[in-house]
Design an enzyme around this catalytic site. Structure first.
Site, PDB file in Angstrom:
ATOM      1  CG  ASP A   1      -1.864   1.127   1.301  1.00 57.46           C
ATOM      2  OD1 ASP A   1      -2.731   1.210   0.406  1.00 57.46           O
ATOM      3  OD2 ASP A   1      -1.763   1.951   2.230  1.00 57.46           O
TER       4      ASP A   1
ATOM      5  CD  GLU B   1      16.143 -14.663   3.750  1.00 56.01           C
ATOM      6  OE1 GLU B   1      15.371 -15.231   4.572  1.00 56.01           O
ATOM      7  OE2 GLU B   1      16.855 -13.690   4.043  1.00 56.01           O
TER       8      GLU B   1
END
Length: 584
Positions: free
Chosen positions: A223, A278
């Site tokens: 956002d 990751e």
């Protein structure tokens, strides 16, 4: 995965493991409080989403994007977050989230959640600590506090306006009861801005992203992705100076605005990308960044968030020339960034496109969004800043049938484009904006802060109709938290299911075909000899034709596999789109 392979050729496990799943995904936005109310308290909830997973699977979407479901006082529809690593108890629990995630994944549907990094709510534990702490404390440094101007600090640090109206600064009362410092809030005063120069903020958001990624979240919608970094060095420019600069030839495309689209924000996203990578597959992210098109690529780069919304079609009239230029430009920008483009017509912040397309051009719905605010902090003349309805708009001008016909045509065109398609709950039912909401039942802060000017965003957030009967048309056992109009019963899911030609069945068919037909992210325009008709082809003999004009148009040779409306003696009528597959 070969670029020439279609999604339909992949097994469920292959689709879920595909690191490039997002590039051409159909993503369905759920506004949780208005999707489905499982416990009958008038609010949609996480168990309600779980209960409707079969509906989502049959619809044929690849992912759902959940608007905020975190604890919140709803000063801004949940975008005022009290706790980033919990569920609002009115919507469920973390266990409910885990159950929902498991159900969605079992159905082959990815999960994208909203992250709100520019600001917290004023009920966040850190902000309460800041108010209780003295000037210059570590607690205050997590937010943006400044001394006021004037003899006794009674004037705000700058004359800037907030997006929701009124000053961007709010004065606090110090712990000893005296008038004190001012804090910055780009949006509502209940949404104090974080200080992103503070390493504690950066570390805590990494913790939040890892928390949800570990719970199975596949991606994040960021956002106000262009609003976190700020330069508040003195002297701060006057708002008239910002406005004049924004309307100049260069605007702020050099990243020099004090609080919008500064280059430093990309240092944050580089850290986030390392974390995302990751995971296997890497977590995805899409930026809500209302920035100049020349600056969008950095948000969408592989070193950054990876994808950024383009709202250009959302801001366009239903016009062939405009659509073609927007599509062409954005496909070029996507290639430059290495991302895929995004396409969207409706969301929780704007007037539904079935309404926009049913009003005269230049009518009572602003086609603009807060794109103007990304460089000025103010609203452009004749627009309302978010595509919201203007108060007192003459709704008798709305042509309901025309609006829906054009919305169906535009949506079918959008679903044929290379890139990600973002759909908003209810558009698959053909819902238009709800204007019949009494003032006493409105919830959007923009309505109350700008009463008499903006009606606000409640009209696109009204709970969905699932059946034509019941106190909330099947949304729940009781009254819905926002009033639903009587005409909703004709658009209910159960009324449209299995009915050939219904908007719901159009979306289901189109989304199913999209998965079968979609291959490489390529598009080639085909000359039609008619400027009001757009025709493009995709690899594998997939043709899409949209008639923006008034006269029926001869379709290319092949099999019409889906059309947004009935054909006229084999020809494509006005305000209609058809997909044609060339015969082998």
């Amino acid at each position: 995965m070969s670029t020439s392979a279609t999604k339909a050729n992949l097994s469920l496990s292959e689709r879920m493991a595909d690191p490039k799943w997002w590039r051409q995904a159909a993503v369905y936005q759920i506004y949780p409080r208005s999707f489905y109310d499982e416990n009958g308290d008038g609010l949609g909830d996480l168990k309600g989403i779980t209960a409707k997973v079969p509906y989502l699977k049959e619809l044929g979407v690849d992912a759902v994007w959940l608007s905020p479901f975190y604890p919140s006082a709803l000063a801004d529809g949940g975008y005022d977050v009290d706790d980033y690593r919990d569920v609002d108890p009115k919507l469920g629990t973390l266990a409910d989230f885990d159950e929902m995630a498991a159900a969605l994944h079992e159905a082959g549907i990815k999960i994208v959640v909203d992250i709100v990094p520019n600001h917290s709510s004023d009920r966040h534990e850190w902000f309460k600590e800041a108010l209780a702490s003295p000037k210059g404390s570590a607690a205050r440094d997590r937010y943006i506090f400044r001394d006021g101007k004037g003899e006794n600090g009674e004037l705000p640090p700058s004359d800037w306006d907030s997006v929701f109206g009124g000053p961007i600064w709010e004065r606090i009362t110090e712990p000893d009861g005296t008038p004190g410092q001012w804090y910055m809030h780009i949006f509502a005063k209940e949404q104090p801005d974080f200080n992103w120069e503070n390493p504690e903020i950066r570390e805590d958001f990494l913790k939040t992203l890892r928390f949800w990624s570990d719970r199975g979240v596949d991606g994040f919608r960021i956002d106000v992705a262009h609003g976190m970094a700020k330069d508040l060095s003195e002297p701060m420019p006057m708002k008239d100076d910002l406005l004049a600069r924004a309307h100049g030839t260069d605007g702020f495309i050099d990243g020099s605005h004090p609080f919008w689209d500064r280059d430093e924000v990309h240092e944050v996203y580089a850290e986030w990308r390392k974390l995302f990578n990751e995971y296997n597959p890497p977590r995805t992210a899409v930026a809500e960044a209302w920035v100049h098109e020349s600056r969008r690529a950095r948000y969408a780069s592989p070193e950054g968030l990876g994808q950024a919304f383009n709202f250009d079609l959302l801001q366009s009239d239903f016009d062939a020339e405009s659509f073609k230029q927007i599509i062409t430009d954005n496909l070029v920008h996507a290639k430059e960034s290495g991302a895929s483009s995004t396409w969207v017509f409706s969301n929780h912040d704007v007037v539904r496109h079935a309404t926009r397309y049913g009003l005269p051009k230049g009518g009572s719905v602003a086609q603009g969004t807060n794109a103007a605010q990304d460089v000025t902090g103010s609203k452009p003349k004749g627009q309302d800043g978010k595509g919201w309805l203007l108060a007192g708009a003459p709704q008798e001008e709305l042509d309901v049938e025309l609006g829906l016909r054009r919305a169906r045509a535009a949506s079918l065109l959008l679903l044929a484009l290379p890139g990600s398609a973002y759909l908003y709950q209810g558009e698959e039912l053909g819902l238009r904006e709800v204007t019949e909401i009494p003032d006493s039942e409105r919830q959007d802060p923009s309505f109350f802060r700008n009463k008499g000017v903006e009606i606000g965003r409640d009209g696109c957030r009204v709970p969905l109709p699932w059946t034509p009967e019941g106190p909330s048309f099947g949304f729940g056992a009781g009254k819905a938290h926002l009033p639903q109009p009587e005409w909703f019963k004709d658009y209910a899911v159960s009324i449209q299911e299995g009915v050939e030609g219904s908007t719901l069945e159009l979306y289901r068919k189109a989304l199913g075909l999209r998965r079968q037909l979609q291959t490489d992210e390529e598009l080639e325009w085909v000359e039609t000899g008619n400027p009001e008709v757009l025709h493009f082809s995709r690899p594998g003999g997939w043709e899409t034709v949209t008639n923006f004009g008034t006269e029926a148009f001869e379709l290319p040779a092949g099999t019409v596999v889906v059309s947004s409306g009935p054909l006229e003696d084999g020809k494509l009528p006005a305000d209609t789109t058809a997909w044609v597959v060339r015969d082998a």
